[in-house]
Each structure stands twice: as C-alpha cells, then as structure tokens.
Design an enzyme around this catalytic site. Structure first.
Site, short mmCIF file in Angstrom:
data_model
loop_
_atom_site.label_atom_id
_atom_site.label_comp_id
_atom_site.label_asym_id
_atom_site.label_seq_id
_atom_site.Cartn_x
_atom_site.Cartn_y
_atom_site.Cartn_z
N MET A 99 0.83 -1.20 0.00
CA MET A 99 0.00 0.00 0.00
C MET A 99 0.87 1.26 0.00
O MET A 99 1.70 1.45 0.89
CB MET A 99 -0.90 0.01 1.24
CG MET A 99 -1.81 -1.19 1.34
SD MET A 99 -3.08 -1.24 0.05
CE MET A 99 -4.42 -0.38 0.89
N CYS A 100 0.64 2.09 -0.94
CA CYS A 100 1.42 3.31 -1.09
C CYS A 100 0.62 4.49 -0.53
O CYS A 100 -0.47 4.32 0.00
CB CYS A 100 1.73 3.55 -2.55
SG CYS A 100 2.45 2.11 -3.38
N ARG A 101 1.17 5.65 -0.66
CA ARG A 101 0.50 6.88 -0.28
C ARG A 101 0.76 7.95 -1.30
O ARG A 101 1.85 8.02 -1.85
CB ARG A 101 1.05 7.39 1.06
CG ARG A 101 0.37 6.74 2.22
CD ARG A 101 1.08 7.01 3.49
NE ARG A 101 0.22 6.55 4.55
CZ ARG A 101 -0.45 7.34 5.37
NH1 ARG A 101 -0.31 8.65 5.30
NH2 ARG A 101 -1.23 6.84 6.28
N ASN B 174 -2.64 3.78 -5.63
CA ASN B 174 -2.49 2.97 -4.42
C ASN B 174 -3.50 1.84 -4.50
O ASN B 174 -4.70 2.09 -4.64
CB ASN B 174 -2.76 3.82 -3.17
CG ASN B 174 -2.74 3.00 -1.91
OD1 ASN B 174 -2.05 1.99 -1.83
ND2 ASN B 174 -3.51 3.42 -0.92
#
Lengths: 268, 268, 268, 268
Positions: free
Chosen positions: A1-3, A112
């Site tokens: 999971m990115c931001r 994301n």
C-alpha cells in the site's frame, strides 16, 4: 500500500504538500497510520506541470525522507498542478521505472492498490496494448499497466470510461485465468489541466481517498490518507467515486466499472 | 535507533542470520517492535571475515529489504564471523560512508545508540585523532568517530579499555561544551578472531542486547533485538556489560567507563 | 559496446580478473581502446559459482571503477567459474535489471553486441517466450531476451543449437518487420560447470573475442578485449566460433546459425 | 579533471546549456577532448537560482548522461543564473556530498582543478574553519574546502580577495607540510545575483576557461571547455583572471593570489 497526494490550484511550492514538516506526504512516509504497511520506503516520485504541456518527472528508489534532492526540488519548484507519491512495494524489485507517478505524453498517473494475482494476468494485459504503448511500458507494475490500458481505451476523451474499461478488462482476464477477481484502486491522474481521482474496489476495502481545500483556499488537495494536521478539514470520498477538479471546483460522480456489464447482461 | 546482528562459530551462509524469512535481521528491518523508530530503511551493511585478515564490506543506502544484491550475497557468502546492520538515521544525509559496519584494517565495528549533542562535540573529538585516523574518517557519524577513537586509545591491545576511554573522552568533551552528558551505546566489533559486544548507557536506557546459541549449536549470535522466532532461547545481556565470544565460548564482564574515573577521583 | 571477462579454472579471487590494477576489466572500463564507445560507465555486474548450483549475482548502475563494494567483493570472493561485465549503454535507461550478467536458474549469461532495430522486433520476440520465461524477464534489453529465448530453445541440452535458434529467430522477425537484418553477438554463458563463448555477426564486424591461459596456467580467461598487460598471450578467436571450456581444456567449433537454414533451403 | 558550465542572463530552461543534444555539458561528459581524463562519469550536479535567495540543488552519483531525472529537470526548470557540473574523480569515493556544485546559504560554487598533495594539508585547512563552517562541511573534497575557506575569508564582501586568501592559505600549508606547492583552479561561483569565475594555476597549466554570449544574446555562458557547436564564438579567458558577470555585462581582472604576498615581501 502506497500513499499519495495531488494538488490543483494557485501555483504553490511543492514542499507545502510534499515535504513540509508535520503535515506532508514525506512526514507520512515514515509512519503511516491507516496503511497496511507501516512505512513507505520503496521509492517516491513527483510529477508536476509548469510551462510545458508534458509534466516534469522526478523519481528515485531511496526512501523519500532521506533524499536531499527531493527536499531542495520541492522547495524551489512552484506548480499549479502536481502529483506526489511514496511507495511501499508489495513485492518485486525496487527500480525507478516502477516508481509512481507514471508519465505518458501530457498524462501523469499514480496509484495505491493492487490487482490480485497480477502475475497470472500480466501477459494478456500487456498483449492488449498497441505497439506504441507496448514500447512505452518501462516497468513491471500492475499500476503502470492499468495506466497504459486506460490510454489504450480512450483516456484522452473519456477518462472515467477509459479506467472503467481497463479495470473491467483486468477482471475479465482474471476470471479467464481462474484468479480471484479482486481490484483495489485509488488513483489520481491528470492531463495538466484537470485533476482526476478514483476510489474503487471490487470488495468492501477500497483504499481511502480524501479531499480538502488547502493553502488558505488557494487550491484543492486530494490525498490517499489525511495529513496529521489539525487545521485542514478532510472530507472522505466514498468508495465508487470518480472525482474531477477543475478551475470551477470539484465534482464527484459514481464510478462502477461493472455496472455497464451488469446492465448489458440484464438486457441480454 | 538501528538494529544489528553478529555471528561467530562454524562457517554458515550469511543469509541464516541476515535474510532468512521469518527470523532474520532484514525481516526485522521492516517492522521492529522494540526500537524507537518503526523502520530501519536508511541503508545497511555487512562485514564478514573469510580467507583474508581484513573483512569484506558491503554497504548501500537502500533499505535492506529491497536490495537484490544483498539477498544474493547473503546466500552465497559463508563466514565464521560476521556483522550485519540496518540503519535508521536520526538525522543527516544517507550515504554509504555513514552506513555501518565501519572497517579499519582488520577491525570491524557497528553500533546502535547515540551521543547527545554530538554536533557540538564532533570537532574536538575529531581533533583527538592522529593524522592517520583523521584521514581514515570517511563519514560524519558519531558511531564511526567512537570507533576511530577506540583505535586511537588502544583497541588492538585492550578492547574494553579502549572503548571505555573513547566514551569517557566523549563525555568529558560534552561536559566542557555544556552539553547534556548522555551516551547510549550498544555495539559489536571484531578483529576477525574474537567477537566483542558492549551494552552501556549513562542513563537507565541502554539499548538492548541479546545473545543465543544458534544454528543448532554451531555458533553464537549477538543481536540488538531478538528475532521473532520461537525456537531460539534469547538471553538478555544486562546494561554495563562487555561480552567476548571466542572459540571457547562467551564470557561477560562489567563495563563501566566512569568507574575508573570515580575511583581516581576518590583517591585524589 | 560493452566489455566482459570470464574465467574457468582453479578457484581464484575475482579481483585477479575484475579489479587488479593495470590489467583487469575495471581498469579497462575507463579507457577501452578497441571498443566503439570510449567508456563503459553504465553499470556493471558479476556472476560467480560457489557452493550452490545457482550463481551469486552482484550488479549496480554506477561505473564499476567507483564502486567500493565491488572492490571489496572481488577481493573476498574466490570462485572457479565467474563472469564479469561492464556496460556502455547504446540507449535506454540505466537500471540494475538491464545490467549483465543475467541469471536464470543455474545459468548465467553476458553479452557484447546488438540486434539492429531491436525496438521493432522486441514484441514478437517476447511473445515467443513461454509464460514461465516471460515472467522471468525483468529488464528491457535485447541481450536478456536472446538469453531467455536460448533457454526456450533448448539451452540445457544443446547450447550452440539454442543460441543459433535464438539468433535465427531474431533475424527472421527482423526480416518480417522490414528491419535491416543485423546481429552482432559476442557472449559468454555457463551452467556452473562448463563455460561457453560465442563470437558471431551477420556482417564482417563481429565484436572481438580473445582467450588466454591465466593465473600461471591455473585457468583460462575469455575476454571481449585483451587486457593491457604484456605477460598474457592472448589468442584471438575468429568470428563464427563456439567455444567450450571444461576441465579438459578449451575447444572451438564453427558457429553459423544461418548455415542450417541455408542447407535446408538448398535441399528444398 | 571535471567539466562545468555556468549561465547568467534572461531566464532559460537549463537544458539549453545542460542537456541539449550536440552542444551541451552532458554531451561533453561522454567524450571530452581537452580534459585529461576521457570521461566525466563520477556524478554531476546543478545549482540554480529562482524565486528564493538560496539556490536549488540537484546532485547524484550516476553519470549525467544516464540520469532521466536530470533530463526532465533540465527541461522544466527555467533560471536566470545557474551552475552545472560533471565530475571525473581523481580518486576517492563517489558520493553525493562530493559532487559539485557546493552550496552554502545563498552561495553556490563549482570547480575544476586540484591541490597537489591535498591529503597532507587537509587537516590544517579544516582546522582553519570556524565552528559554523566546520559543521557545514559534508564531503571530503579539496574543492568544497576551498569554497568554505573562501567564505571564512570574506567571500560575501570581497570575492576575489577571499579566494586569493584561500589559495594562499593552501599554498602556505603545503609549504609547511613539505608538499609540492601546486594549485590548479578554474571555478565558478555566485550569490544569485552576480556570476564569477576564476582561472588560475601556480604553474603554466591552468585548466581552461571560456566565455561566450549565448541563446541569441540573451545571456552569457562560462564553460571549462567550449561545446562542440560551430555557432558559438568562444573566447578563451587567460590564466590569472577573475571574471565578473552582471546585468551590465562581463568584466575581467587580473587574479594573482601570490602578488600581494610578493609585494608585502618586497616592502619588508
């Protein structure tokens, strides 16, 4: 999971969103609270629009928090529309070509989320690209591929429809490959004039998306997770939304890639 | 706060301590539980002894978990004595020269901890180095400097005494500069034959240190924090300890750099 | 045009071929005299065989001459069979995944040369890979693709035939795409036991290939260009050669991927 | 020997000087003809002035020609005054902190040249820095140290005098250490308003320096070596020159750090 965080409005230095202490994306990359993985240290990127039609692009594989160049650039560069991303890889090598945002012509894109079982459907998804876009694929991520497929499917004229088609295509290939049909997709993208965002998932866990007026009302910010400051009034965008930010403000429509299919199925 | 692991025993592939899934240093670097900072993504390093008197050294500024080279090296290299470190910078640029372990001649050294107000006493500490060691300083960390000072103060002949002298010197310079006198120091170091570790702090918060027999009794492991496996019986080394690992096993002595001074003061 | 060196024989430290001053690959990378491009600063890599069936792999995007890690590794690692490569990109991004050698299972491969108009035939060449090898493609170079195609076409059982088939396939796709049919190919590859090399081109300019006994007769070295020392008696391998190095010494056969086709055509 | 280019005039995109094909600094970094080393692949940097008093800074250790980020930045960033540098290390590690330009407050500085026997006089030169500038030293190069010494010796009020004093100090320390007294120094530096350059050596081999009006007369360019285009009329600045570029144009004065000393000696 990115931001990620995206901005549209009066030109501001990127640092106000990207690296300002206490309430910025980089600050978050160290200790994200709502994300599944605790840190986002697998690279970062910024795409910004300035005097040229195509965006500038700066990406690297270091953690965003330790890159002196990023700090200096974010302080010097002023832009009316930009995208910034910190990455937490869920597998695979860390390389610049796999860092968001991705850029093609005047378009920029960041994401994301994930496609379940991507490795099993990567090949037919790549096969659906025209020669021009096949050659434009530089990395190996599902994110870049969804972006290129959206371009293939008409991003220039119908952004919502193009991403709906790309997601539908991924799901149909997943079904064909016997993979669990799961797409989680919270993305932002732009052609340099309009800023779009999508929050969507095939299950109940669409990665979060928030919006807020920012910089004293000079512009709007879209973020995958709210920053930890108390001043900004973050508004959560519900799952199944397609958001459009223009000079006239923000509007949100329903985004449901499968609805069309369902309706077609009902008719048939 | 960084994390490290050191091994001495029958030659084993580095990966058993460094990168094995579920119970290794790299696994820890993603989500350390006892450390102050959640991740250790500011570089890493390994120093290992093989056929040459001086150790091999591999360091890079990427997070350890995303470095393919490290994974391959840890799988191929077999060593009877090695040090491995993942870094969480508490400030300052990330560069290879600031990554642990540090190496000088046959000695290797790595550290978890800090000197309070280091910036204010860095200069007099560097001034205490002989010309040869002044030129051997490549980075800007307090850790490297304590190592070089220990060499200056007789590491080759009295390891415990040399580090005690280095810490005393730092504290006396801190006093002179009006800086809070605080040193927290949990370190491992070796000359390629003996493996040493120190756990020490001027206050009650000495960074942790654990030991355990490992690899089916083939060797001993010293770690800044225990790995998350259930098989290994970790033994916590108390603060104020100087540990020595040789072919004859492990022994621990009291380590109190200020005691000598106190005794001298009492006499005087 | 890149440069490479490969060794097979009694285990030696890699540095004797890779980084020794005055007559090594790194020394060459700064000022190659017979290569088209003056320097080879676009990354490097080493693959070596040790105690495991699959080789170790260390690659990075820095110039080889400025990488401290490489210097230390080459000094510490001892191997009876290894490949080393310095890269001069003829275009495209510099990334670790595009650095030679490439590794797949127990096989390693490196290359100096080019396929003319590769961009136009890349897609059908990738389409010829099985799903397993398609997923094993990490970079974007023609070199990696020829290696994977050779695996597809039977490298394990017929090394010369497999590379001949891969080259023929590239040429037939070039013909189909209306691209000038040009392949220049000087490569080394190994399964950990036998070391092979090929020198071949469709025109008169096959990149050079030399062999020599080395390290006092302990082993053999194959290089894309001779090192600048006076002691070694380099022997130039003629174009159209397939070289095999085993414990029994070196043998060379004719390598002509198009001959089979020509003969078939003559019969038909 | 490194290479650099500096510009002052109407704001232009950096790429016109930094990365334009056929006649730019990056083009040169591949095959420099007048420099001692054939390539400049040990990192690069740009410092540019925009809306803030202090310059932006972007440096990395890759060869300039392979950095996609640099290409994009040079295309997007527009500046009325900037410095660009490609590095060929004459020894020592390649790290960002050792890449030019160096920045301190509003000042930027870059250099081509050397101090003979620098390692032997580095320590007393560092000792001459005030605490503030001692802490501002991040790398290990002679170039950064000369820059910091010039700040120490009055750069803000007397640029020519400050660098003359810094060079004199280096030479006097060299004499004291019994080192051959040799300084070769061709540098550019700026406070964001005025652009200065110096060409100087204690022997007959001062690294070259050229100037030319550029971009259709919109500005002036100073370069360590002329670009390989035919349009620009390069003017060679003689050794022993101090050049000043302001809105009023360029002027050149004699620069002889030792003259003052000689005169003082004559009087005494």
């Amino acid at each position: 999971m990115c931001r990620w965080a995206a901005y549209r409005g009066t030109p501001i230095p990127l640092e106000q969103i990207v690296s300002a202490p206490g309430h910025s994306l980089i600050e978050q990359s160290h200790c994200a609270t709502q994300a599944k993985t605790a840190t986002n240290g697998d690279g970062f990127g910024i795409a910004w629009y300035g005097e040229r039609p195509e965006p500038g692009l700066y990406r690297d594989v270091l953690p965003a928090w330790s890159d002196c160049n990023l700090k200096s650039l974010a302080r010097q560069i002023r832009s009316p529309l930009f995208l910034a991303h910190v990455r937490a890889s869920t597998g695979g090598a860390t390389s610049r070509d796999n860092c968001h945002p991705f850029v093609n012509g005047t378009w920029s894109f960041m994401h994301n989320g994930q496609i379940a079982g991507f490795e099993k459907i990567r090949r037919p998804m790549e096969a659906a690209l025209s020669d021009r876009l096949y050659q434009a694929r530089h990395g190996t991520t599902d994110s870049e591929l969804l972006f290129l497929l959206a371009i293939e499917f008409g991003l220039a004229t119908d952004p919502a429809g193009a991403f709906a088609a790309a997601i539908r295509f991924a799901l149909s290939e997943a079904a064909r490959a016997g993979v669990t049909e799961l797409v989680r997709f919270t993305a932002a993208f732009s052609d340099g004039r309009t800023l779009h965002a999508i929050r969507y998932a095939t299950d109940a866990y669409a990665p979060t998306l928030y919006s807020a007026p920012t910089c004293g009302g000079q512009g709007h910010c879209l973020v995958s997770e709210p920053f930890h400051d108390t001043d900004t009034k973050w508004h959560e965008i519900p799952a199944g939304s397609f958001v459009t930010l223009t000079a006239d403000g923000m509007r949100s429509e329903r985004f449901d890639p499968m609805r069309v299919v369902a309706e077609v199925a009902a008719v048939a």
